[in-house]
Scaffold this motif. Structure first.
Motif, PDB file in Angstrom:
ATOM      1  N   GLY A 105      20.834 -21.741   2.346  1.00 27.57           N
ATOM      2  CA  GLY A 105      19.890 -21.233   3.339  1.00 27.57           C
ATOM      3  C   GLY A 105      20.359 -21.464   4.778  1.00 27.57           C
ATOM      4  N   ILE A 106      21.447 -22.217   4.934  1.00 31.53           N
ATOM      5  CA  ILE A 106      21.955 -22.483   6.289  1.00 31.53           C
ATOM      6  C   ILE A 106      22.863 -21.326   6.700  1.00 31.53           C
ATOM      7  N   VAL A 107      22.420 -20.568   7.702  1.00 32.37           N
ATOM      8  CA  VAL A 107      23.164 -19.376   8.102  1.00 32.37           C
ATOM      9  C   VAL A 107      24.307 -19.751   9.046  1.00 32.37           C
ATOM     10  N   GLY A 108      25.464 -19.176   8.807  1.00 32.05           N
ATOM     11  CA  GLY A 108      26.613 -19.444   9.679  1.00 32.05           C
ATOM     12  C   GLY A 108      27.906 -19.386   8.899  1.00 32.05           C
ATOM     13  N   GLU A 157      22.313 -31.478  19.544  1.00 31.80           N
ATOM     14  CA  GLU A 157      21.320 -31.099  20.554  1.00 31.80           C
ATOM     15  C   GLU A 157      20.051 -30.604  19.876  1.00 31.80           C
ATOM     16  N   THR A 158      19.003 -30.467  20.665  1.00 29.43           N
ATOM     17  CA  THR A 158      17.754 -29.966  20.104  1.00 29.43           C
ATOM     18  C   THR A 158      17.945 -28.544  19.554  1.00 29.43           C
ATOM     19  N   GLY A 159      17.333 -28.284  18.389  1.00 28.06           N
ATOM     20  CA  GLY A 159      17.387 -26.936  17.807  1.00 28.06           C
ATOM     21  C   GLY A 159      18.676 -26.583  17.100  1.00 28.06           C
ATOM     22  N   THR A 160      19.530 -27.587  16.817  1.00 27.74           N
ATOM     23  CA  THR A 160      20.796 -27.265  16.145  1.00 27.74           C
ATOM     24  C   THR A 160      20.668 -27.276  14.626  1.00 27.74           C
ATOM     25  N   GLY A 161      19.497 -27.673  14.126  1.00 25.63           N
ATOM     26  CA  GLY A 161      19.295 -27.619  12.673  1.00 25.63           C
ATOM     27  C   GLY A 161      19.337 -28.973  11.984  1.00 25.63           C
ATOM     28  N   LYS A 162      19.013 -30.040  12.715  1.00 28.17           N
ATOM     29  CA  LYS A 162      19.089 -31.369  12.102  1.00 28.17           C
ATOM     30  C   LYS A 162      18.086 -31.499  10.947  1.00 28.17           C
ATOM     31  N   GLU A 163      16.882 -30.986  11.172  1.00 25.93           N
ATOM     32  CA  GLU A 163      15.878 -31.080  10.101  1.00 25.93           C
ATOM     33  C   GLU A 163      16.264 -30.186   8.911  1.00 25.93           C
ATOM     34  N   VAL A 164      16.837 -29.035   9.214  1.00 26.74           N
ATOM     35  CA  VAL A 164      17.286 -28.135   8.149  1.00 26.74           C
ATOM     36  C   VAL A 164      18.341 -28.844   7.286  1.00 26.74           C
ATOM     37  N   PHE A 165      19.265 -29.550   7.930  1.00 21.38           N
ATOM     38  CA  PHE A 165      20.290 -30.285   7.197  1.00 21.38           C
ATOM     39  C   PHE A 165      19.680 -31.431   6.378  1.00 21.38           C
ATOM     40  N   LEU A 198      13.758 -39.603   9.575  1.00 24.47           N
ATOM     41  CA  LEU A 198      13.270 -40.156  10.845  1.00 24.47           C
ATOM     42  C   LEU A 198      13.885 -39.366  11.985  1.00 24.47           C
ATOM     43  N   ASP A 199      13.114 -38.393  12.478  1.00 21.87           N
ATOM     44  CA  ASP A 199      13.619 -37.534  13.546  1.00 21.87           C
ATOM     45  C   ASP A 199      13.436 -38.237  14.888  1.00 21.87           C
ATOM     46  N   GLU A 200      14.312 -37.998  15.830  1.00 22.33           N
ATOM     47  CA  GLU A 200      14.264 -38.605  17.170  1.00 22.33           C
ATOM     48  C   GLU A 200      14.195 -40.130  17.064  1.00 22.33           C
ATOM     49  N   HIS A 234      19.989 -12.211  10.841  1.00 25.42           N
ATOM     50  CA  HIS A 234      19.161 -12.936   9.868  1.00 25.42           C
ATOM     51  C   HIS A 234      17.699 -12.976  10.329  1.00 25.42           C
ATOM     52  N   TYR A 235      17.513 -13.335  11.611  1.00 25.69           N
ATOM     53  CA  TYR A 235      16.136 -13.434  12.108  1.00 25.69           C
ATOM     54  C   TYR A 235      15.512 -12.069  12.371  1.00 25.69           C
ATOM     55  N   LEU A 236      16.347 -11.063  12.688  1.00 24.22           N
ATOM     56  CA  LEU A 236      15.817  -9.702  12.852  1.00 24.22           C
ATOM     57  C   LEU A 236      15.184  -9.262  11.524  1.00 24.22           C
ATOM     58  N   ILE A 277      19.556 -22.822  18.088  1.00 28.32           N
ATOM     59  CA  ILE A 277      19.046 -21.809  17.140  1.00 28.32           C
ATOM     60  C   ILE A 277      17.546 -21.563  17.344  1.00 28.32           C
ATOM     61  N   ARG A 278      16.822 -22.615  17.721  1.00 31.37           N
ATOM     62  CA  ARG A 278      15.381 -22.439  17.940  1.00 31.37           C
ATOM     63  C   ARG A 278      15.143 -21.396  19.042  1.00 31.37           C
ATOM     64  N   GLU A 279      15.958 -21.477  20.109  1.00 34.55           N
ATOM     65  CA  GLU A 279      15.819 -20.535  21.214  1.00 34.55           C
ATOM     66  C   GLU A 279      16.179 -19.115  20.743  1.00 34.55           C
ATOM     67  N   LEU A 280      17.263 -19.006  20.001  1.00 35.94           N
ATOM     68  CA  LEU A 280      17.695 -17.685  19.515  1.00 35.94           C
ATOM     69  C   LEU A 280      16.603 -17.061  18.636  1.00 35.94           C
ATOM     70  N   LYS A 281      16.045 -17.908  17.788  1.00 31.90           N
ATOM     71  CA  LYS A 281      14.987 -17.451  16.874  1.00 31.90           C
ATOM     72  C   LYS A 281      13.807 -16.896  17.688  1.00 31.90           C
ATOM     73  N   ASN A 282      13.418 -17.625  18.733  1.00 36.55           N
ATOM     74  CA  ASN A 282      12.289 -17.186  19.567  1.00 36.55           C
ATOM     75  C   ASN A 282      12.593 -15.886  20.301  1.00 36.55           C
TER      76      ASN A 282
HETATM   77  N1  LIG Z   1      21.948 -22.801  10.246  1.00 37.93           N
HETATM   78  C1  LIG Z   1      20.722 -22.329  10.391  1.00 37.93           C
HETATM   79  N2  LIG Z   1      20.419 -21.148   9.855  1.00 37.93           N
HETATM   80  C2  LIG Z   1      19.206 -20.615  10.043  1.00 37.93           C
HETATM   81  N3  LIG Z   1      18.224 -21.197  10.761  1.00 37.93           N
HETATM   82  C3  LIG Z   1      18.461 -22.387  11.276  1.00 37.93           C
HETATM   83  C4  LIG Z   1      19.718 -23.029  11.113  1.00 37.93           C
HETATM   84  N4  LIG Z   1      19.674 -24.211  11.727  1.00 37.93           N
HETATM   85  C5  LIG Z   1      18.448 -24.303  12.277  1.00 37.93           C
HETATM   86  N5  LIG Z   1      17.717 -23.217  12.012  1.00 37.93           N
HETATM   87  C6  LIG Z   1      16.349 -22.952  12.492  1.00 37.93           C
HETATM   88  O1  LIG Z   1      16.307 -23.365  13.852  1.00 37.93           O
HETATM   89  C7  LIG Z   1      15.100 -24.052  14.137  1.00 37.93           C
HETATM   90  C8  LIG Z   1      15.414 -25.450  14.656  1.00 37.93           C
HETATM   91  O2  LIG Z   1      15.973 -26.210  13.601  1.00 37.93           O
HETATM   92  P1  LIG Z   1      15.638 -27.762  13.409  1.00 37.93           P
HETATM   93  O3  LIG Z   1      14.189 -28.035  13.619  1.00 37.93           O
HETATM   94  O4  LIG Z   1      16.233 -28.179  12.113  1.00 37.93           O
HETATM   95  O5  LIG Z   1      16.469 -28.356  14.623  1.00 37.93           O
HETATM   96  P2  LIG Z   1      16.562 -29.863  15.114  1.00 37.93           P
HETATM   97  O6  LIG Z   1      17.987 -30.094  15.445  1.00 37.93           O
HETATM   98  O7  LIG Z   1      15.938 -30.759  14.087  1.00 37.93           O
HETATM   99  O8  LIG Z   1      15.695 -29.802  16.444  1.00 37.93           O
HETATM  100  P3  LIG Z   1      14.978 -31.040  17.225  1.00 37.93           P
HETATM  101  O9  LIG Z   1      16.066 -31.972  17.654  1.00 37.93           O
HETATM  102  O10 LIG Z   1      14.342 -30.360  18.405  1.00 37.93           O
HETATM  103  O11 LIG Z   1      13.992 -31.639  16.278  1.00 37.93           O
HETATM  104  C9  LIG Z   1      14.298 -24.053  12.863  1.00 37.93           C
HETATM  105  O12 LIG Z   1      13.356 -23.026  12.930  1.00 37.93           O
HETATM  106  C10 LIG Z   1      15.316 -23.773  11.779  1.00 37.93           C
HETATM  107  O13 LIG Z   1      14.735 -23.081  10.708  1.00 37.93           O
END
Ligand SMILES: Nc1ncnc2c1ncn2[C@@H]1O[C@H](COP(=O)(O)OP(=O)(O)OP(=O)(O)O)[C@@H](O)[C@H]1O
Length: 445
Positions: free
Chosen positions: A142-145, A172-180, A241-243, A327-329, A360-365
């Motif tokens: 599910g991780i796009v890239g 950085e924020t929004g790079t997908g840490k929670e997704v990972f 444990l985020d942040e 993907h987001y489109l 990615i969060r910004e791109l998604k928005n």
């Molecule tokens: N590789 C990816 N492919 C698709 N979507 C992704 C990917 N990585 C992150 N996203 C999406 O980007 C958004 C931000 O991801 P996430 O919350 O995991 O970031 P984060 O690094 O934990 O941010 P923060 O530090 O602000 O908590 C989420 O909506 C997530 O679904």
């Protein structure tokens, strides 16, 4: 839902009689006379409940329960016997049977028992299917890239996921840490247990402590009842444990104890509580700097950073921007029910040249917003926010005020779907001025 039952009994008369009774209840019944035949039918048909005699010609029915459960854990088995013994009954249940009943004595029990076994089999299957769905949603697939940078991070995460090692996700924020973190959990042997995520910056120190570790009744004003903490919820599973860089230094000591000894003390308690939790932590801060400032414990840092994974920022993996945008489109057009299937080259180029501070969060928005305000079948450059125009091709090519004004008016016109009165109101100019500017810039007639 299917209601298929298999009866395994070598007494043909009884097998036939049971079949008729059960079929009258609306079930579909399959018959077998030996254990071997029974296993063959189980492999070919979708059976939910098996009723098996204990004394079969080729195998003991109690033993057969074990073989069935090993191959098909969601099938329920009822053992039926002419000569019930307590030892046999106990062993049957131990082997995983739903129940063990005696022929003749328990005739009126069989149908209600069958209904309960069928319910249980269906429920188990539903839970299993749901679990599979969740697992699929959160896997590495599910991780796009496809950039080198993201693939390197995925490879590392895959390797560590199958172990019990503590992981520190940096980025950085929004790079997908929670997704990972999700993907690591759902790729580990803990995947059927809970994944509990906490953002350490969202709570005050006191609240975070009681959220994480729970409290005893009367531990503080308002603590009327004993409360289970999130670490107990995550027992057997994973705690994210985020942040973590935002966590109070005194609480950090408690986290260290969980990692080192698998135990903690609830707020207001005197004894320890044991847990088996894997910890994945994340931060967008430079923890080394926080250590130097006295905000982060060095010992915890070394414990957490046994395995670090640095998630690349979107600016560091620009080759993925197009893929992520597509993907987001797809995702948002499906959600909104719009038929937009393309992005103009200028739109894409605008994305590719942007400085993505929110990743990615910004791109998604940005894509979500563009899909909402788009009228046609293609995402065009005018759907991007103004700050993208510095880069987008076909966008204001000069710094002249008129050029920026033209684009701005065009955007607002688009936003109001061509409503001139509304456009003039939003721009804070008179309607006549707007018409003059539309003519001057040859916008839309
Ligand atoms: N590789 C990816 N492919 C698709 N979507 C992704 C990917 N990585 C992150 N996203 C999406 O980007 C958004 C931000 O991801 P996430 O919350 O995991 O970031 P984060 O690094 O934990 O941010 P923060 O530090 O602000 O908590 C989420 O909506 C997530 O679904």
């Amino acid at each position: 839902m299917q209601q298929n039952i298999l009866i395994i009994d070598d007494e043909k008369k009884l097998n036939g009689l049971l079949t008729r009774i059960i079929e009258l209840e609306g079930y579909k019944v399959f018959q077998a006379y030996t254990g071997k035949e029974g296993l063959k039918i189980l492999a070919q048909e979708e059976i939910q409940v098996v009723i098996s005699d204990v004394k079969l010609p080729d195998v003991n029915g109690v033993e057969l329960v074990k073989q069935i459960k090993e191959k098909q854990p969601y099938v329920e088995v009822i053992n039926l016997t002419a000569f019930g013994t307590i030892a046999d009954g106990v062993l049957s249940i131990k082997n995983g049977a739903f129940d063990y009943i005696t022929k003749g004595d328990d005739n009126d029990k069989i149908l209600p028992m069958l209904a309960r076994a069928m319910d249980k089999a269906h429920l188990q299957l539903q839970v299993h299917n749901l679990q599979n769905k969740i697992v699929k949603q959160f896997t590495f697939e599910g991780i796009v890239g496809h950039s080198k940078a993201i693939n390197a991070a995925i490879d590392l995460a895959k390797k560590v996921s199958v172990t019990d090692t503590t992981v520190l996700l940096l980025g950085e924020t929004g790079t997908g840490k929670e997704v990972f973190a999700h993907a690591i959990h759902y790729n580990s042997k803990r995947k059927t247990e809970n994944f509990v995520a906490v953002n350490c910056s969202s709570f005050s120190k006191e609240l975070l402590e009681s959220e994480l570790f729970g409290h005893k009744a009367g531990a503080f004003t308002g603590a009327l009842k004993e409360k289970k903490g999130l670490f107990e919820e995550a027992d057997g599973g994973t705690m994210f444990l985020d942040e973590i860089g935002e966590m109070d230094i005194n609480l950090q000591a408690k986290i260290l104890r969980v990692i080192e000894q698998g135990e903690f003390i609830k707020v207001g308690d005197t004894k320890t509580t044991k847990v088996n939790v894997r910890i994945i932590a994340a931060t967008n801060r430079k923890l080394e700097g926080e250590i130097a400032k006295g905000n982060f414990r060095e010992d915890l840092f070394y414990r957490l950073s046994v395995f670090q994974i640095l998630l690349p920022s979107l600016n560091e993996r620009r080759d993925d921007i197009g893929l992520l945008a597509k993907h987001y489109l797809k995702e948002y057009t499906r959600k909104v029910g719009q038929k937009i299937n393309d992005m103009s080259p200028e739109f894409l180029s605008g994305l590719e040249k942007h400085n993505w501070k929110g990743n990615i969060r910004e791109l998604k928005n940005i894509i979500e917003r563009a899909v909402i305000i788009c009228d046609g079948p293609t995402l065009t450059v005018d759907l991007l926010p103004l700050d993208f125009y510095d880069h987008a091709e076909n966008a204001p090519s000069s710094f002249a005020l008129s050029s920026i004004e033209k684009h701005h008016i065009n955007k607002i016109l688009h936003y109001t779907k061509g409503n001139k009165t509304e456009t003039a109101r939003l721009l804070g100019i008179g309607l006549t001025t707007l018409y003059r500017k539309i003519d001057e810039y040859e916008l839309e007639k």
